[in-house]
Design an enzyme around this catalytic site. Structure first.
Site, PDB file in Angstrom:
ATOM      1  CB  SER A   1      38.225  41.487  30.183  1.00  0.00           C
ATOM      2  OG  SER A   1      37.457  42.747  29.505  1.00  0.00           O
TER       3      SER A   1
ATOM      4  CE1 TYR B   1      41.183  44.702  33.630  1.00  0.00           C
ATOM      5  CE2 TYR B   1      40.214  45.335  31.407  1.00  0.00           C
ATOM      6  CZ  TYR B   1      40.215  44.488  32.801  1.00  0.00           C
ATOM      7  OH  TYR B   1      39.096  43.794  32.818  1.00  0.00           O
TER       8      TYR B   1
HETATM    9  P1  NDP Z   1      35.794  43.531  41.482  1.00  0.00           P
HETATM   10  O1  NDP Z   1      36.849  44.316  42.409  1.00  0.00           O
HETATM   11  O2  NDP Z   1      34.160  42.873  42.119  1.00  0.00           O
HETATM   12  O3  NDP Z   1      36.742  41.669  42.541  1.00  0.00           O
HETATM   13  C1  NDP Z   1      38.041  41.718  41.971  1.00  0.00           C
HETATM   14  C2  NDP Z   1      38.645  40.853  43.212  1.00  0.00           C
HETATM   15  O4  NDP Z   1      39.985  41.023  43.143  1.00  0.00           O
HETATM   16  C3  NDP Z   1      38.086  41.517  44.789  1.00  0.00           C
HETATM   17  O5  NDP Z   1      38.113  40.405  45.484  1.00  0.00           O
HETATM   18  C4  NDP Z   1      39.949  41.583  45.335  1.00  0.00           C
HETATM   19  O6  NDP Z   1      39.830  41.135  46.188  1.00  0.00           O
HETATM   20  C5  NDP Z   1      40.703  40.232  44.273  1.00  0.00           C
HETATM   21  N1  NDP Z   1      42.189  41.396  44.061  1.00  0.00           N
HETATM   22  C6  NDP Z   1      42.454  42.517  43.702  1.00  0.00           C
HETATM   23  N2  NDP Z   1      43.547  42.798  44.540  1.00  0.00           N
HETATM   24  C7  NDP Z   1      44.108  41.445  45.278  1.00  0.00           C
HETATM   25  C8  NDP Z   1      45.504  41.036  45.369  1.00  0.00           C
HETATM   26  N3  NDP Z   1      46.504  41.744  45.888  1.00  0.00           N
HETATM   27  N4  NDP Z   1      45.200  39.929  45.334  1.00  0.00           N
HETATM   28  C9  NDP Z   1      44.180  39.119  45.829  1.00  0.00           C
HETATM   29  N5  NDP Z   1      43.712  39.518  45.683  1.00  0.00           N
HETATM   30  C10 NDP Z   1      43.468  40.943  44.811  1.00  0.00           C
HETATM   31  O7  NDP Z   1      35.343  42.823  40.440  1.00  0.00           O
HETATM   32  P2  NDP Z   1      35.147  41.717  39.362  1.00  0.00           P
HETATM   33  O8  NDP Z   1      34.887  40.616  39.879  1.00  0.00           O
HETATM   34  O9  NDP Z   1      34.448  42.807  38.669  1.00  0.00           O
HETATM   35  O10 NDP Z   1      36.654  41.659  39.186  1.00  0.00           O
HETATM   36  C11 NDP Z   1      37.157  39.686  38.732  1.00  0.00           C
HETATM   37  C12 NDP Z   1      37.695  39.651  37.592  1.00  0.00           C
HETATM   38  O11 NDP Z   1      36.636  40.254  36.513  1.00  0.00           O
HETATM   39  C13 NDP Z   1      38.922  41.011  37.124  1.00  0.00           C
HETATM   40  O12 NDP Z   1      39.454  40.029  36.797  1.00  0.00           O
HETATM   41  C14 NDP Z   1      38.721  41.749  35.869  1.00  0.00           C
HETATM   42  O13 NDP Z   1      39.730  42.305  35.036  1.00  0.00           O
HETATM   43  C15 NDP Z   1      37.325  40.691  35.788  1.00  0.00           C
HETATM   44  N6  NDP Z   1      36.240  41.125  34.509  1.00  0.00           N
HETATM   45  C16 NDP Z   1      35.316  41.937  35.268  1.00  0.00           C
HETATM   46  C17 NDP Z   1      34.278  43.082  34.169  1.00  0.00           C
HETATM   47  C18 NDP Z   1      33.720  43.215  34.721  1.00  0.00           C
HETATM   48  O14 NDP Z   1      33.060  44.127  33.413  1.00  0.00           O
HETATM   49  N7  NDP Z   1      33.356  43.769  36.036  1.00  0.00           N
HETATM   50  C19 NDP Z   1      34.959  42.544  33.120  1.00  0.00           C
HETATM   51  C20 NDP Z   1      35.425  41.818  32.075  1.00  0.00           C
HETATM   52  C21 NDP Z   1      36.594  41.187  33.406  1.00  0.00           C
HETATM   53  P3  NDP Z   1      40.327  41.725  48.057  1.00  0.00           P
HETATM   54  O15 NDP Z   1      40.421  43.762  47.581  1.00  0.00           O
HETATM   55  O16 NDP Z   1      39.505  41.613  48.769  1.00  0.00           O
HETATM   56  O17 NDP Z   1      41.943  41.578  48.351  1.00  0.00           O
END
Ligand code: NDP
Length: 266
Positions: free
Chosen positions: A161, A174
């Protein structure tokens, strides 16, 4: 449809929403067979149907990557099903914001468990080469896949990020997890790059996903909603494009760090 990842296998964690789902779609469009890892199986089932309808190949792997055994089993299931692993996208993540003073330690633990511990476990499980353990099945994980066809290179992309480059008040833990991901990624890059496993971080700015929705309403109201209401943020597909760029470079070219921002975000 481009096919420059044809014959390869990619595992994407956090594929049930946001950036992970878009990345899985994009890698499948490039010809990779994709293993979709997350906890919400219904979402993964829907995405699999969508990818297969478009002519791709996908495997649902229901797993909570904060559980080391489940993280390792997710990788093993992928390699056993598809016979190899060429690309790992460590995308699953959680962002719980707020002050350190009087913070809920349970929120810190959950973030560290997903963003750091889960990423470490899937990475370690994805690399094995195991020539010293000949009694174990010799399935090609990343190091072995990099020695063999079709591309003779393998990839790990860690979704970090902008919060891995810049710290802000209220983002403390974070920030800690994402700064940590950046340091770990560069260390691992130096360890395995000459064995042709490319390791890099992708650092997005604001993306339109569910990420902020896991925060308490007062945190959303103070720290998240105002930003999204005043900024033209990125789409998950913008980040998927970046991942696809990183993993489709020629074998001699390794992208260690890709930073993608909304033009609107200072
Ligand atoms: P979302 O919340 O849409 O996606 C997060 C994903 O992580 C979901 O698919 C969730 O699936 C999965 N997840 C969470 N906990 C677990 C677990 N214990 N085991 C397996 N899977 C897990 O957010 P984003 O798409 O935005 O996030 C994706 C990445 O991008 C993250 O690392 C975030 O830090 C990073 N990011 C996002 C930004 C933004 O502005 N959105 C900016 C910078 C970085 P499920 O709940 O089904 O398990």
């Amino acid at each position: 449809m481009a096919t420059n990842l044809s014959g390869t296998v990619a595992l994407v964690t956090g594929a049930s929403s946001g950036i992970g789902a878009a990345t899985a779609r994009r890698l499948a469009e490039h010809g990779a067979s994709v293993a979709l890892v997350a906890r919400r199986k219904d979402r993964l089932d829907d995405l699999t149907a969508e990818i297969e309808k478009a002519g791709g190949t996908a495997l649902v792997v229901e797993a909570d990557i904060t559980d080391r055994a489940q993280a390792e089993a997710a990788v093993e299931q992928t390699v056993e099903h598809f016979g190899r692993l060429d690309t790992l996208v460590n995308n699953a993540g959680l962002m719980l914001l707020g002050p350190v003073v009087d913070a809920e330690v349970e929120e810190w633990e959950r973030m560290i468990a997903v963003n750091v511990q889960g990423l470490l476990c899937t990475t370690r499980a994805s690399l094995p080469h195991l020539p010293h353990l000949p009694h174990l099945p010799h399935l090609p994980h990343l190091l072995k896949a990099a020695e063999e066809g079709p591309r003779r290179v393998a990839d790990i992309v860690n979704i970090s990020s902008i919060a891995g480059r810049v710290a802000w008040n209220g983002y403390g833990v974070y920030n800690l997890t994402k700064f940590g991901v950046n340091g770990f990624t560069e260390s691992l890059r130096q360890e395995v790059t000459q064995r042709h496993v490319r390791v890099g971080v992708l650092e997005p700015g604001g993306v339109d996903t569910e990420l902020g929705s896991h925060n308490k309403p007062e945190i959303q109201g103070a720290m998240i909603t105002p930003f999204y209401e005043t900024t033209e943020v990125l789409a998950p597909e913008d980040i998927a494009d970046g991942v696809a760029y990183m993993v489709t470079r020629p074998r001699h070219s390794s992208i260690g760090d890709l930073w993608i921002m909304p033009t609107d975000q200072a």
